[in-house]
Design an enzyme around this catalytic site. Structure first.
Site, PDB file in Angstrom:
ATOM      1  N   ASN A  14       0.876  -1.181   0.000  1.00  0.00           N
ATOM      2  CA  ASN A  14       0.000   0.000   0.000  1.00  0.00           C
ATOM      3  C   ASN A  14       0.909   1.225   0.000  1.00  0.00           C
ATOM      4  OD1 ASN A  14       0.438   1.127   2.732  1.00  0.00           O
ATOM      5  ND2 ASN A  14      -0.497  -0.786   3.448  1.00  0.00           N
ATOM      6  N   ASN A  63      -7.488  -7.862  10.092  1.00  0.00           N
ATOM      7  CA  ASN A  63      -7.565  -8.547   8.805  1.00  0.00           C
ATOM      8  C   ASN A  63      -7.614 -10.071   8.916  1.00  0.00           C
ATOM      9  OD1 ASN A  63      -5.426  -5.977   7.926  1.00  0.00           O
ATOM     10  ND2 ASN A  63      -7.443  -6.171   7.015  1.00  0.00           N
ATOM     11  N   ARG A  82       0.709 -11.684   2.437  1.00  0.00           N
ATOM     12  CA  ARG A  82      -0.064 -11.846   3.670  1.00  0.00           C
ATOM     13  C   ARG A  82      -0.830 -13.174   3.731  1.00  0.00           C
ATOM     14  NH1 ARG A  82      -3.004  -6.838   6.382  1.00  0.00           N
ATOM     15  NH2 ARG A  82      -2.805  -8.340   8.085  1.00  0.00           N
ATOM     16  N   ARG A 129      -8.794  -4.014  -2.083  1.00  0.00           N
ATOM     17  CA  ARG A 129      -8.389  -5.272  -1.467  1.00  0.00           C
ATOM     18  C   ARG A 129      -9.463  -6.358  -1.582  1.00  0.00           C
ATOM     19  NH1 ARG A 129      -4.044  -5.058   2.084  1.00  0.00           N
ATOM     20  NH2 ARG A 129      -2.534  -3.577   1.272  1.00  0.00           N
ATOM     21  N   HIS A 158      -8.298   0.125   2.770  1.00  0.00           N
ATOM     22  CA  HIS A 158      -9.239  -0.708   3.535  1.00  0.00           C
ATOM     23  C   HIS A 158     -10.356   0.206   4.048  1.00  0.00           C
ATOM     24  CE1 HIS A 158      -6.223  -4.092   4.788  1.00  0.00           C
ATOM     25  NE2 HIS A 158      -7.088  -4.582   3.924  1.00  0.00           N
ATOM     26  N   ASP A 160     -11.651   0.333   6.891  1.00  0.00           N
ATOM     27  CA  ASP A 160     -11.417   0.851   8.250  1.00  0.00           C
ATOM     28  C   ASP A 160     -10.371   1.969   8.300  1.00  0.00           C
ATOM     29  OD1 ASP A 160      -8.980  -0.489   8.070  1.00  0.00           O
ATOM     30  OD2 ASP A 160      -9.358  -1.845   9.752  1.00  0.00           O
ATOM     31  N   ALA A 246       3.154   1.228   8.028  1.00  0.00           N
ATOM     32  CA  ALA A 246       2.667   0.050   7.288  1.00  0.00           C
ATOM     33  C   ALA A 246       1.245   0.263   6.803  1.00  0.00           C
ATOM     34  CB  ALA A 246       2.721  -1.188   8.170  1.00  0.00           C
ATOM     35  N   CYS A 252      -6.843  -1.311  13.261  1.00  0.00           N
ATOM     36  CA  CYS A 252      -6.287  -2.485  12.556  1.00  0.00           C
ATOM     37  C   CYS A 252      -5.463  -3.371  13.465  1.00  0.00           C
ATOM     38  CB  CYS A 252      -5.353  -2.137  11.417  1.00  0.00           C
ATOM     39  SG  CYS A 252      -5.547  -0.689  10.533  1.00  0.00           S
TER      40      CYS A 252
END
Ligand code: ARG
Length: 266
Positions: A14, A63, A82, A129, A158, A160, A246, A252
């Site tokens: 990202n 996540n 991930r 995503r 995302h 959130d 990040a 998160c």
């Protein structure tokens, strides 16, 4: 939550992430621990996941999946970097007594990062995503109304990062992260929307943890804190800059296991 023992910027998935802008392990641990302590002081019972070397983003437990009652809809991460997290998440959920449900093949889904309940409705961020089909699939399993919201700004990849339900009728949001249609849908379905300004959105103002009347967020979001105070919420800020490197912040770093305050189903 998952301690940041192996947290770092090891890849770039990202626009916040840059391997040349490493996080400082000592500060990251301090910031994470301060968040953990703060949440506990506000009455949260925090369960931990064991960190694993080579999975630096495992700290972002939002996540891991979407929790609904005693079910965990597991994520299917878009980025290979991930994907190794999911077997660990699956194990954790199963040991904790959750039923786990896997996404159908090639339906990308990034859990509570992109799917948030407000009232009896699931608000679902898609495109960057998660896939819209994944959201519809999950909502069908829960027999729940879903409002898909298209995310249009890679910095707010995302849901959130740009939307945070705080009660059944109130949510924080950053309008420019959504396409026109999504902005309209939010206005139609959430009675009280609290917009944040650009520089606070960049401080991850929308990435807040809600515990009853308390809202926990990164430092530097003073306007939002004022707006929340005026609505009767207590706000608590704690520095999380190491995690913004990040692309993450307070919310998160957590996954609520017993139902968000804003969700009708608990
Ligand atoms: N580096 C992580 C990623 O890009 C950050 C995830 C933050 N999580 C969230 N729910 N917004 O996937």
């Amino acid at each position: 939550m998952c301690p940041p023992d192996y947290y770092g910027i090891e890849y770039e998935i990202n626009p916040w992430m840059s391997r040349s802008q490493q996080s400082d392990p000592k500060f990251a641990c301090q910031q994470w621990e301060a968040l953990n302590q703060l949440l506990q002081s506000l009455g949260a019972h925090v369960e931990l996941m064991t960190p694993v070397k080579g999975l630096p983003d495992l700290v972002f437990t939002a996540n891991a999946g979407l929790i609904w009652k005693d079910v965990a809809f597991l994520s299917l991460f878009r980025h290979e970097a991930r994907q190794g997290e999911t077997p660990l998440d699956r194990d954790w959920f199963q040991k904790a007594g959750f039923e786990t449900i896997e996404m159908p093949d090639d339906c990308f889904f990034e859990g509570a990062g992109d799917a948030l309940f407000c009232g009896d409705t699931l608000f679902a961020g898609y495109l960057i995503r998660s896939d819209v089909r994944a959201m519809q699939w999950v909502a069908e399993k829960m027999n729940c109304r879903v409002i898909p919201l298209q995310l249009v700004d890679d910095f707010y990849y995302h849901l959130d990062t740009c939307f945070c339900p705080i009660s059944k009728t109130e949510a924080i949001y950053y309008p420019p992260a959504f396409d026109e249609y999504a902005q309209q849908a939010l206005k139609e379905h959430v009675p009280h929307l609290i917009p944040v300004v650009e520089n606070e959105a960049q401080r991850f103002a929308c990435n807040a943890v809600v515990l009853d009347q308390s809202v926990v967020l990164n430092t530097g979001c003073l306007q939002l804190e004022k707006d929340l105070n005026a609505r009767g919420y207590q706000t608590y800020s704690t520095p999380l800059d190491e995690f913004i490197k990040a692309g993450g912040s307070a919310k998160c770093l957590t996954l609520r296991l017993d139902g968000e305050r804003a969700a009708v189903w608990p």
